[in-house]
Design a protein around this motif. Structure first.
Motif, PDB file in Angstrom:
ATOM      1  N   ARG A   1     -13.199  -3.017   0.117  1.00 48.94           N
ATOM      2  CA  ARG A   1     -14.236  -2.036   0.453  1.00 48.94           C
ATOM      3  C   ARG A   1     -13.614  -0.692   0.824  1.00 48.94           C
ATOM      4  O   ARG A   1     -14.130   0.368   0.470  1.00 48.94           O
ATOM      5  N   GLU A   2     -12.508  -0.731   1.539  1.00 51.30           N
ATOM      6  CA  GLU A   2     -11.873   0.506   1.990  1.00 51.30           C
ATOM      7  C   GLU A   2     -11.130   1.206   0.860  1.00 51.30           C
ATOM      8  O   GLU A   2     -11.228   2.426   0.696  1.00 51.30           O
ATOM      9  N   ARG A   3     -10.378   0.453   0.072  1.00 51.84           N
ATOM     10  CA  ARG A   3      -9.497   1.046  -0.941  1.00 51.84           C
ATOM     11  C   ARG A   3     -10.142   1.172  -2.315  1.00 51.84           C
ATOM     12  O   ARG A   3      -9.700   1.992  -3.133  1.00 51.84           O
ATOM     13  N   GLY A   4     -11.121   0.322  -2.619  1.00 55.16           N
ATOM     14  CA  GLY A   4     -11.872   0.450  -3.854  1.00 55.16           C
ATOM     15  C   GLY A   4     -11.136   0.007  -5.097  1.00 55.16           C
ATOM     16  O   GLY A   4     -10.082  -0.630  -5.060  1.00 55.16           O
TER      17      GLY A   4
ATOM     18  N   ARG B   1     -20.286   5.905  -6.408  1.00 57.29           N
ATOM     19  CA  ARG B   1     -20.116   4.474  -6.184  1.00 57.29           C
ATOM     20  C   ARG B   1     -18.642   4.090  -5.999  1.00 57.29           C
ATOM     21  O   ARG B   1     -18.181   3.055  -6.467  1.00 57.29           O
ATOM     22  N   GLY B   2     -17.916   4.965  -5.323  1.00 54.48           N
ATOM     23  CA  GLY B   2     -16.534   4.660  -4.986  1.00 54.48           C
ATOM     24  C   GLY B   2     -15.572   4.686  -6.149  1.00 54.48           C
ATOM     25  O   GLY B   2     -14.452   4.161  -6.040  1.00 54.48           O
ATOM     26  N   ALA B   3     -15.960   5.303  -7.246  1.00 53.89           N
ATOM     27  CA  ALA B   3     -15.106   5.301  -8.436  1.00 53.89           C
ATOM     28  C   ALA B   3     -13.917   6.232  -8.260  1.00 53.89           C
ATOM     29  O   ALA B   3     -13.982   7.243  -7.552  1.00 53.89           O
ATOM     30  N   ALA B   4     -12.828   5.876  -8.928  1.00 51.45           N
ATOM     31  CA  ALA B   4     -11.658   6.747  -9.043  1.00 51.45           C
ATOM     32  C   ALA B   4     -11.459   7.057 -10.515  1.00 51.45           C
ATOM     33  O   ALA B   4     -11.413   6.143 -11.357  1.00 51.45           O
ATOM     34  N   HIS B   5     -11.362   8.348 -10.831  1.00 50.11           N
ATOM     35  CA  HIS B   5     -11.117   8.781 -12.206  1.00 50.11           C
ATOM     36  C   HIS B   5      -9.719   9.396 -12.226  1.00 50.11           C
ATOM     37  O   HIS B   5      -9.458  10.401 -11.564  1.00 50.11           O
ATOM     38  N   VAL B   6      -8.826   8.789 -12.980  1.00 47.42           N
ATOM     39  CA  VAL B   6      -7.396   9.080 -12.885  1.00 47.42           C
ATOM     40  C   VAL B   6      -6.870   9.557 -14.232  1.00 47.42           C
ATOM     41  O   VAL B   6      -7.153   8.948 -15.276  1.00 47.42           O
TER      42      VAL B   6
ATOM     43  N   PHE C   1       0.809  -1.212   0.000  1.00 49.27           N
ATOM     44  CA  PHE C   1       0.000   0.000   0.000  1.00 49.27           C
ATOM     45  C   PHE C   1       0.846   1.269   0.000  1.00 49.27           C
ATOM     46  O   PHE C   1       0.315   2.360  -0.196  1.00 49.27           O
ATOM     47  N   THR C   2       2.150   1.164   0.251  1.00 47.27           N
ATOM     48  CA  THR C   2       3.019   2.336   0.281  1.00 47.27           C
ATOM     49  C   THR C   2       4.317   2.033  -0.458  1.00 47.27           C
ATOM     50  O   THR C   2       4.765   0.874  -0.504  1.00 47.27           O
ATOM     51  N   THR C   3       4.933   3.083  -0.992  1.00 48.17           N
ATOM     52  CA  THR C   3       6.219   2.884  -1.652  1.00 48.17           C
ATOM     53  C   THR C   3       7.291   2.493  -0.640  1.00 48.17           C
ATOM     54  O   THR C   3       8.221   1.754  -0.986  1.00 48.17           O
ATOM     55  N   GLU C   4       7.162   2.962   0.599  1.00 49.47           N
ATOM     56  CA  GLU C   4       8.154   2.583   1.616  1.00 49.47           C
ATOM     57  C   GLU C   4       8.157   1.073   1.824  1.00 49.47           C
ATOM     58  O   GLU C   4       9.229   0.446   1.862  1.00 49.47           O
TER      59      GLU C   4
END
Length: 298
Positions: A164-167, A197-202, A95-98
């Motif tokens: 559910r949290e990250r989508g 509806r939890g969408a991400a537009h990138v 979940f992280t680059t680190e």
């Protein structure tokens, strides 16, 4: 090669476990999971040992296959790599680059083979398409729609808390990036907004100047489910083909590639370094969506 399976969910049981148990050059030795009862049931299914502690399983094998949430995967992958075990990982790597960097550093320090399982990247029609598209060049950009609908009764992934949290950004987004990056190259800037509806537009600006637009969700209305990926440019419009194989067949191919890399000491196109590149773009998109401005991947 002796493999340990870390994870007991649907993907671990029906894809990774099934592929490893049937592979002619892999020996599935045992399984560990956060739910001991599920681990025992899966061990009984494949005639292997259920381990009480992950590190005991890691100690008994030469490679691990991981089917766990990304934050748990990254920790166990680091422990396995530091123990000198080859890594067959799920996407996203972390979940992280680190966290991703720690895994990459351990893989490189110990000279290990690593493969991150982006399902479509292990289908020959898709790999052939990407090779041709990268060689042709002249692409102005790509349009991706990945609208899944997993939160309906009976879907085996609908109960996943991290999904559910990250989508869709973190679940189907890695699949999209796995086919964009080999053709359009590294990403310089990312802008993202949330949608219904939890969408991400990138929006991606690649260093090559090409632009990618991605629409991603896991909670699409059933009538709106769609999966498309179209490059456009001098060659016209070219759609990434369907994989044409099952997830088990794709994971078998991923196992083949890990074995080849371990024996020859060669890197895989979908190794931990590539997995880290994908995580960096996802992390930037997450940050952009949260703070409302363009972000450069780390």
């Amino acid at each position: 090669m002796r493999f340990g399976l870390l994870g007991t969910g649907h993907w671990a049981a029906e894809t990774q476990g099934a592929a490893l148990a049937a592979h002619p050059e892999a020996e599935l030795v045992g399984v560990w999971g956060r739910d001991p009862a599920k681990a025992r049931a899966l061990a009984d299914r494949y005639g292997i040992r259920a381990y009480d502690r992950a590190d005991e399983l890691i100690a008994d094998v030469e490679a691990v296959a991981v089917a766990l949430p990304p934050d748990i995967q990254s920790d166990l992958a680091l422990r396995a790599a530091r123990a000198g075990r080859h890594l067959l990982l799920d996407k996203p790597l972390a979940f992280t680059t680190e966290d991703a960097d720690r895994v990459v550093d351990a893989v490189e320090e110990h000279g290990l083979a690593s493969v991150v399982f982006f399902t479509r990247r292990f289908a020959q029609p898709v790999e052939d398409f990407l090779t041709r598209a990268a060689a042709d060049g002249g692409w102005d950009g790509v349009r991706v729609t990945a609208f899944a609908s997993i939160f309906r009764p009976g879907n085996p992934y609908g109960g996943s808390p991290w999904r559910r949290e990250r989508g869709g950004l973190w679940d189907v987004g890695p699949h999209a990036l796995s086919v964009l990056l080999p053709v359009l190259g590294p990403v310089a800037e990312v802008t993202a907004v949330g949608g219904p509806r939890g969408a991400a537009h990138v929006l991606l600006r690649h260093r090559s100047g090409a632009v990618g637009t991605l629409a991603l969700t896991l909670d699409a209305r059933p009538a709106a489910v769609a999966h498309t990926c179209d490059f456009y440019g001098e060659q016209g419009v070219a759609a990434v083909p369907d994989a044409g194989i099952t997830p088990v067949e794709a994971f078998t191919a991923a196992t083949d590639r890990l074995l080849r890399g371990a024996r020859a000491g060669t890197d895989d196109p979908c190794d931990a370094r590539f997995g880290r590149e994908v995580v960096a773009v996802l992390e930037a998109a997450d940050a952009s969506r949260r703070i409302g401005r363009t972000v450069a991947p780390r």
